[in-house]
Design a protein around this motif. Structure first.
Motif, PDB file in Angstrom:
ATOM      1  N   GLN A  85      49.253  17.297  20.461  1.00  0.00           N
ATOM      2  CA  GLN A  85      49.495  17.229  18.972  1.00  0.00           C
ATOM      3  C   GLN A  85      48.916  18.332  18.124  1.00  0.00           C
ATOM      4  O   GLN A  85      47.652  17.977  17.872  1.00  0.00           O
ATOM      5  CB  GLN A  85      49.727  15.844  18.436  1.00  0.00           C
ATOM      6  CG  GLN A  85      50.043  15.649  17.017  1.00  0.00           C
ATOM      7  CD  GLN A  85      49.929  14.311  16.449  1.00  0.00           C
ATOM      8  OE1 GLN A  85      49.089  13.907  16.790  1.00  0.00           O
ATOM      9  NE2 GLN A  85      51.095  13.784  15.727  1.00  0.00           N
ATOM     10  N   HIS A  86      49.723  18.976  17.393  1.00  0.00           N
ATOM     11  CA  HIS A  86      49.014  20.031  16.425  1.00  0.00           C
ATOM     12  C   HIS A  86      49.195  19.313  15.197  1.00  0.00           C
ATOM     13  O   HIS A  86      50.213  18.769  14.837  1.00  0.00           O
ATOM     14  CB  HIS A  86      49.753  21.434  16.462  1.00  0.00           C
ATOM     15  CG  HIS A  86      49.418  22.149  17.682  1.00  0.00           C
ATOM     16  ND1 HIS A  86      50.366  22.564  18.716  1.00  0.00           N
ATOM     17  CD2 HIS A  86      48.463  23.052  18.039  1.00  0.00           C
ATOM     18  CE1 HIS A  86      49.848  23.221  19.756  1.00  0.00           C
ATOM     19  NE2 HIS A  86      48.351  23.494  19.232  1.00  0.00           N
ATOM     20  N   GLN A  87      48.370  19.620  14.218  1.00  0.00           N
ATOM     21  CA  GLN A  87      48.063  19.061  13.036  1.00  0.00           C
ATOM     22  C   GLN A  87      49.433  18.930  12.108  1.00  0.00           C
ATOM     23  O   GLN A  87      49.991  20.093  12.097  1.00  0.00           O
ATOM     24  CB  GLN A  87      47.010  19.596  12.253  1.00  0.00           C
ATOM     25  CG  GLN A  87      46.975  19.013  10.654  1.00  0.00           C
ATOM     26  CD  GLN A  87      46.338  17.826  10.649  1.00  0.00           C
ATOM     27  OE1 GLN A  87      45.599  17.569  11.642  1.00  0.00           O
ATOM     28  NE2 GLN A  87      46.441  16.904   9.616  1.00  0.00           N
ATOM     29  N   GLY A  88      50.168  18.099  11.663  1.00  0.00           N
ATOM     30  CA  GLY A  88      51.281  18.171  10.868  1.00  0.00           C
ATOM     31  C   GLY A  88      52.522  17.908  11.783  1.00  0.00           C
ATOM     32  O   GLY A  88      53.511  18.112  10.968  1.00  0.00           O
ATOM     33  N   HIS A  89      52.398  18.087  13.263  1.00  0.00           N
ATOM     34  CA  HIS A  89      53.540  18.015  13.901  1.00  0.00           C
ATOM     35  C   HIS A  89      53.740  16.742  14.657  1.00  0.00           C
ATOM     36  O   HIS A  89      52.811  16.044  15.064  1.00  0.00           O
ATOM     37  CB  HIS A  89      53.406  19.375  14.917  1.00  0.00           C
ATOM     38  CG  HIS A  89      53.641  20.522  13.961  1.00  0.00           C
ATOM     39  ND1 HIS A  89      55.007  21.007  13.962  1.00  0.00           N
ATOM     40  CD2 HIS A  89      52.857  21.286  13.405  1.00  0.00           C
ATOM     41  CE1 HIS A  89      54.645  22.220  12.966  1.00  0.00           C
ATOM     42  NE2 HIS A  89      53.451  22.319  12.894  1.00  0.00           N
ATOM     43  N   PRO A  90      54.989  16.274  15.271  1.00  0.00           N
ATOM     44  CA  PRO A  90      54.944  15.410  16.442  1.00  0.00           C
ATOM     45  C   PRO A  90      54.149  15.775  17.611  1.00  0.00           C
ATOM     46  O   PRO A  90      54.148  16.963  17.620  1.00  0.00           O
ATOM     47  CB  PRO A  90      56.353  14.851  16.449  1.00  0.00           C
ATOM     48  CG  PRO A  90      57.177  16.524  15.972  1.00  0.00           C
ATOM     49  CD  PRO A  90      56.342  17.065  15.034  1.00  0.00           C
ATOM     50  N   LYS A 104      53.879  16.491  21.523  1.00  0.00           N
ATOM     51  CA  LYS A 104      54.743  17.200  22.684  1.00  0.00           C
ATOM     52  C   LYS A 104      54.281  16.766  23.816  1.00  0.00           C
ATOM     53  O   LYS A 104      53.038  16.747  24.485  1.00  0.00           O
ATOM     54  CB  LYS A 104      54.612  18.639  22.391  1.00  0.00           C
ATOM     55  CG  LYS A 104      55.196  19.651  23.211  1.00  0.00           C
ATOM     56  CD  LYS A 104      54.905  21.015  23.040  1.00  0.00           C
ATOM     57  CE  LYS A 104      55.478  22.028  24.348  1.00  0.00           C
ATOM     58  NZ  LYS A 104      55.011  23.388  24.026  1.00  0.00           N
ATOM     59  N   TYR A 110      57.399   7.583  14.198  1.00  0.00           N
ATOM     60  CA  TYR A 110      58.147   8.392  14.664  1.00  0.00           C
ATOM     61  C   TYR A 110      59.150   7.359  15.753  1.00  0.00           C
ATOM     62  O   TYR A 110      58.882   6.381  16.154  1.00  0.00           O
ATOM     63  CB  TYR A 110      57.179   9.117  15.765  1.00  0.00           C
ATOM     64  CG  TYR A 110      56.291  10.128  15.082  1.00  0.00           C
ATOM     65  CD1 TYR A 110      54.728   9.822  15.322  1.00  0.00           C
ATOM     66  CD2 TYR A 110      56.596  11.527  14.848  1.00  0.00           C
ATOM     67  CE1 TYR A 110      54.091  10.721  14.572  1.00  0.00           C
ATOM     68  CE2 TYR A 110      55.626  12.267  14.415  1.00  0.00           C
ATOM     69  CZ  TYR A 110      54.407  11.895  14.182  1.00  0.00           C
ATOM     70  OH  TYR A 110      53.375  12.834  13.914  1.00  0.00           O
ATOM     71  N   GLN A 119      60.801  14.170  13.918  1.00  0.00           N
ATOM     72  CA  GLN A 119      59.570  14.722  13.071  1.00  0.00           C
ATOM     73  C   GLN A 119      58.715  13.989  12.557  1.00  0.00           C
ATOM     74  O   GLN A 119      57.605  14.324  11.944  1.00  0.00           O
ATOM     75  CB  GLN A 119      60.539  15.666  12.098  1.00  0.00           C
ATOM     76  CG  GLN A 119      60.983  16.986  12.486  1.00  0.00           C
ATOM     77  CD  GLN A 119      59.884  17.672  13.374  1.00  0.00           C
ATOM     78  OE1 GLN A 119      58.709  18.220  12.687  1.00  0.00           O
ATOM     79  NE2 GLN A 119      60.102  18.163  14.301  1.00  0.00           N
TER      80      GLN A 119
END
Lengths: 110, 125
Positions: free
Chosen positions: A39-44, A46, B94, B117
Protein backbone atom coordinates in the motif's frame (compact mmCIF):
# COMPACT_ATOMS: atom_id res chain seq x y z
CA UNK A 1 -9.15 -11.57 17.85
CA UNK A 2 -5.39 -12.07 17.62
CA UNK A 3 -3.90 -10.69 14.44
CA UNK A 4 -0.67 -11.54 12.67
CA UNK A 5 2.64 -10.07 13.85
CA UNK A 6 4.78 -7.96 11.55
CA UNK A 7 7.78 -5.77 12.41
CA UNK A 8 6.68 -2.10 12.29
CA UNK A 9 9.53 -1.00 10.05
CA UNK A 10 12.36 -2.25 7.85
CA UNK A 11 15.02 -0.11 6.17
CA UNK A 12 17.28 -1.23 3.33
CA UNK A 13 19.46 0.40 0.74
CA UNK A 14 18.76 0.86 -2.94
CA UNK A 15 19.27 -2.37 -4.92
CA UNK A 16 19.54 -4.39 -1.72
CA UNK A 17 17.25 -7.23 -0.66
CA UNK A 18 14.55 -6.87 1.99
CA UNK A 19 12.78 -9.73 3.72
CA UNK A 20 9.55 -8.95 5.55
CA UNK A 21 8.08 -11.42 8.02
CA UNK A 22 4.59 -12.25 9.24
CA UNK A 23 4.04 -14.57 12.18
CA UNK A 24 0.77 -16.26 13.02
CA UNK A 25 -0.16 -19.66 14.39
CA UNK A 26 -1.12 -23.12 13.21
CA UNK A 27 -4.70 -22.04 12.57
CA UNK A 28 -3.85 -19.32 10.08
CA UNK A 29 -0.40 -18.86 8.52
CA UNK A 30 0.70 -22.35 9.47
CA UNK A 31 -2.44 -23.85 7.97
CA UNK A 32 -3.15 -22.15 4.65
CA UNK A 33 -0.32 -19.68 4.24
CA UNK A 34 -0.59 -15.94 3.81
CA UNK A 35 -1.24 -13.26 1.26
CA UNK A 36 0.81 -10.09 0.90
CA UNK A 37 -0.40 -6.60 0.06
CA UNK A 38 1.47 -3.41 -0.78
CA UNK A 39 0.00 0.00 0.00
CA UNK A 40 1.34 3.34 -1.06
CA UNK A 41 0.18 6.41 0.84
CA UNK A 42 -3.27 7.50 -0.22
CA UNK A 43 -3.95 4.42 -2.36
CA UNK A 44 -5.80 1.16 -1.82
CA UNK A 45 -3.72 -1.94 -1.13
CA UNK A 46 -2.45 -4.01 -4.04
CA UNK A 47 -2.25 -7.80 -3.98
CA UNK A 48 1.32 -9.07 -4.38
CA UNK A 49 1.01 -12.76 -3.61
CA UNK A 50 -1.45 -15.31 -2.25
CA UNK A 51 -1.21 -18.76 -0.74
CA UNK A 52 2.50 -18.24 -0.09
CA UNK A 53 4.15 -17.83 -3.47
CA UNK A 54 1.50 -17.38 -6.09
CA UNK A 55 1.78 -14.03 -7.83
CA UNK A 56 -1.11 -12.41 -9.71
CA UNK A 57 -0.28 -11.44 -13.25
CA UNK A 58 1.69 -8.24 -13.55
CA UNK A 59 3.50 -8.55 -10.23
CA UNK A 60 7.26 -8.19 -10.49
CA UNK A 61 9.45 -11.29 -10.32
CA UNK A 62 11.62 -9.35 -7.86
CA UNK A 63 9.01 -10.32 -5.27
CA UNK A 64 8.78 -13.81 -3.84
CA UNK A 65 6.89 -15.18 -0.89
CA UNK A 66 7.44 -18.26 1.23
CA UNK A 67 6.38 -19.90 4.48
CA UNK A 68 8.18 -21.79 7.20
CA UNK A 69 5.96 -23.15 9.91
CA UNK A 70 3.81 -20.33 11.26
CA UNK A 71 5.88 -17.56 9.67
CA UNK A 72 5.38 -16.19 6.17
CA UNK A 73 7.99 -14.09 4.43
CA UNK A 74 8.06 -11.67 1.51
CA UNK A 75 11.41 -11.08 -0.14
CA UNK A 76 12.00 -8.14 -2.44
CA UNK A 77 15.25 -8.13 -4.39
CA UNK A 78 16.94 -5.21 -6.16
CA UNK A 79 15.06 -2.62 -4.10
CA UNK A 80 13.79 0.38 -6.03
CA UNK A 81 12.43 3.70 -4.76
CA UNK A 82 8.90 2.62 -5.73
CA UNK A 83 9.14 -0.33 -3.34
CA UNK A 84 8.95 2.11 -0.43
CA UNK A 85 5.47 1.44 0.96
CA UNK A 86 3.51 -0.28 3.70
CA UNK A 87 3.25 -4.06 3.42
CA UNK A 88 0.49 -6.12 5.01
CA UNK A 89 0.04 -9.85 5.34
CA UNK A 90 -3.31 -11.57 5.69
CA UNK A 91 -4.46 -15.09 6.37
CA UNK A 92 -7.60 -17.12 6.80
CA UNK A 93 -7.99 -18.34 10.38
CA UNK A 94 -9.68 -21.72 10.22
CA UNK A 95 -10.50 -21.86 13.93
CA UNK A 96 -12.18 -18.44 14.00
CA UNK A 97 -13.43 -18.49 10.38
CA UNK A 98 -12.21 -14.96 9.84
CA UNK A 99 -9.60 -13.09 7.85
CA UNK A 100 -6.79 -11.74 10.02
CA UNK A 101 -4.32 -9.04 9.03
CA UNK A 102 -0.87 -8.16 10.26
CA UNK A 103 -0.26 -4.69 11.63
CA UNK A 104 1.83 -3.78 8.60
CA UNK A 105 5.53 -3.10 7.95
CA UNK A 106 6.75 0.23 6.63
CA UNK A 107 9.57 -0.45 4.18
CA UNK A 108 12.00 2.40 3.69
CA UNK A 109 14.42 2.33 0.77
CA UNK A 110 17.50 4.38 1.64
CA UNK B 1 -11.57 -5.50 -16.08
CA UNK B 2 -13.60 -5.58 -12.90
CA UNK B 3 -13.76 -2.30 -11.00
CA UNK B 4 -15.28 -1.51 -7.62
CA UNK B 5 -16.57 1.83 -6.37
CA UNK B 6 -17.70 2.66 -2.85
CA UNK B 7 -20.40 5.26 -2.27
CA UNK B 8 -22.18 6.69 0.74
CA UNK B 9 -22.13 9.53 3.27
CA UNK B 10 -18.74 10.77 4.36
CA UNK B 11 -20.03 11.98 7.72
CA UNK B 12 -22.13 10.02 10.20
CA UNK B 13 -23.26 11.11 13.64
CA UNK B 14 -22.39 9.05 16.73
CA UNK B 15 -24.94 6.34 17.57
CA UNK B 16 -26.31 6.38 14.01
CA UNK B 17 -25.89 3.77 11.26
CA UNK B 18 -23.13 3.93 8.66
CA UNK B 19 -24.34 2.79 5.24
CA UNK B 20 -22.11 2.19 2.21
CA UNK B 21 -22.63 0.59 -1.18
CA UNK B 22 -20.07 -1.00 -3.47
CA UNK B 23 -20.90 -1.04 -7.17
CA UNK B 24 -19.20 -3.67 -9.30
CA UNK B 25 -18.59 -2.82 -12.95
CA UNK B 26 -16.88 -4.65 -15.79
CA UNK B 27 -17.99 -8.05 -14.54
CA UNK B 28 -20.69 -9.94 -12.69
CA UNK B 29 -21.07 -10.05 -8.94
CA UNK B 30 -22.09 -13.69 -9.25
CA UNK B 31 -19.87 -16.60 -8.20
CA UNK B 32 -17.54 -14.53 -6.02
CA UNK B 33 -16.96 -13.52 -2.40
CA UNK B 34 -17.08 -9.80 -1.64
CA UNK B 35 -15.59 -8.16 1.42
CA UNK B 36 -15.57 -4.92 3.33
CA UNK B 37 -12.29 -3.85 4.91
CA UNK B 38 -11.54 -0.67 6.82
CA UNK B 39 -8.47 1.32 7.77
CA UNK B 40 -8.51 3.99 10.50
CA UNK B 41 -6.37 7.01 9.65
CA UNK B 42 -2.70 6.15 10.04
CA UNK B 43 -3.46 2.58 11.12
CA UNK B 44 -3.64 -0.91 9.67
CA UNK B 45 -6.31 -2.92 7.89
CA UNK B 46 -9.27 -4.57 9.58
CA UNK B 47 -11.51 -7.11 7.87
CA UNK B 48 -15.19 -6.40 8.49
CA UNK B 49 -16.80 -9.35 6.73
CA UNK B 50 -17.72 -10.96 3.44
CA UNK B 51 -20.79 -11.93 1.50
CA UNK B 52 -21.11 -14.59 -1.17
CA UNK B 53 -23.22 -13.63 -4.17
CA UNK B 54 -25.86 -16.08 -2.97
CA UNK B 55 -26.26 -14.04 0.22
CA UNK B 56 -24.34 -16.11 2.78
CA UNK B 57 -22.23 -13.97 5.08
CA UNK B 58 -19.37 -14.14 7.56
CA UNK B 59 -18.46 -11.29 9.90
CA UNK B 60 -15.55 -10.27 12.10
CA UNK B 61 -16.62 -11.33 15.63
CA UNK B 62 -15.46 -7.98 17.00
CA UNK B 63 -18.07 -6.20 14.85
CA UNK B 64 -20.64 -8.93 14.33
CA UNK B 65 -23.31 -7.47 16.61
CA UNK B 66 -23.34 -4.21 14.61
CA UNK B 67 -22.66 -5.32 11.02
CA UNK B 68 -24.94 -6.31 8.18
CA UNK B 69 -23.67 -7.00 4.67
CA UNK B 70 -26.18 -7.55 1.89
CA UNK B 71 -26.09 -8.11 -1.87
CA UNK B 72 -28.28 -6.99 -4.76
CA UNK B 73 -27.32 -9.07 -7.78
CA UNK B 74 -29.78 -7.23 -10.03
CA UNK B 75 -27.82 -4.02 -9.46
CA UNK B 76 -24.40 -5.68 -9.22
CA UNK B 77 -23.97 -4.12 -5.80
CA UNK B 78 -23.31 -5.13 -2.23
CA UNK B 79 -23.74 -3.01 0.86
CA UNK B 80 -22.49 -2.48 4.39
CA UNK B 81 -24.45 -1.28 7.39
CA UNK B 82 -22.67 -0.62 10.69
CA UNK B 83 -24.92 0.44 13.53
CA UNK B 84 -24.32 2.44 16.71
CA UNK B 85 -21.16 4.03 15.37
CA UNK B 86 -18.62 5.88 17.51
CA UNK B 87 -15.51 7.89 16.72
CA UNK B 88 -13.58 4.60 16.71
CA UNK B 89 -15.41 3.67 13.50
CA UNK B 90 -13.86 6.61 11.64
CA UNK B 91 -11.89 5.02 8.82
CA UNK B 92 -11.40 4.60 5.11
CA UNK B 93 -13.78 1.85 4.08
CA UNK B 94 -12.79 -0.37 1.17
CA UNK B 95 -14.76 -2.96 -0.74
CA UNK B 96 -12.81 -5.78 -2.36
CA UNK B 97 -13.23 -9.17 -4.03
CA UNK B 98 -11.66 -12.36 -2.77
CA UNK B 99 -9.00 -13.33 -5.26
CA UNK B 100 -10.05 -15.82 -7.89
CA UNK B 101 -7.28 -17.81 -9.55
CA UNK B 102 -8.48 -18.12 -13.11
CA UNK B 103 -6.17 -21.08 -13.85
CA UNK B 104 -7.14 -23.27 -10.92
CA UNK B 105 -10.59 -21.90 -10.13
CA UNK B 106 -9.43 -21.52 -6.53
CA UNK B 107 -10.71 -18.68 -4.37
CA UNK B 108 -8.46 -17.29 -1.63
CA UNK B 109 -10.67 -15.68 1.00
CA UNK B 110 -7.66 -13.95 2.59
CA UNK B 111 -6.38 -12.38 -0.64
CA UNK B 112 -8.18 -9.40 -2.13
CA UNK B 113 -8.13 -8.17 -5.71
CA UNK B 114 -9.50 -5.93 -7.03
CA UNK B 115 -10.14 -3.17 -4.46
CA UNK B 116 -12.24 -0.06 -4.58
CA UNK B 117 -10.56 3.30 -4.15
CA UNK B 118 -11.91 3.56 -0.61
CA UNK B 119 -14.14 6.14 1.01
CA UNK B 120 -13.41 8.04 4.20
CA UNK B 121 -16.23 7.94 6.72
CA UNK B 122 -15.93 10.27 9.69
CA UNK B 123 -18.04 9.78 12.77
CA UNK B 124 -18.66 13.13 14.39
CA UNK B 125 -21.49 15.26 15.65
Amino acid sequence: QAGLTQPPSVSKGLRQTATLTCTGNSNNVGNQGAAWLQQHQGHPPKLLSYRNNNRPSGISERLSASRSGNTASLTITGLQPEDEADYYCSAWDSSLSVVVFGGGTKLTVL
Amino acid sequence: QVQLQESGPGLVKPSETLSLTCTVSGGSISSYYWSWIRQPPGKGLEWIGYIYYSGSTNYNPSLKSRVTISVDTSKNQFSLKLSSVTAADTAVYYCARAYYDILTGYISLEAFDPWGQGTLVTVSS
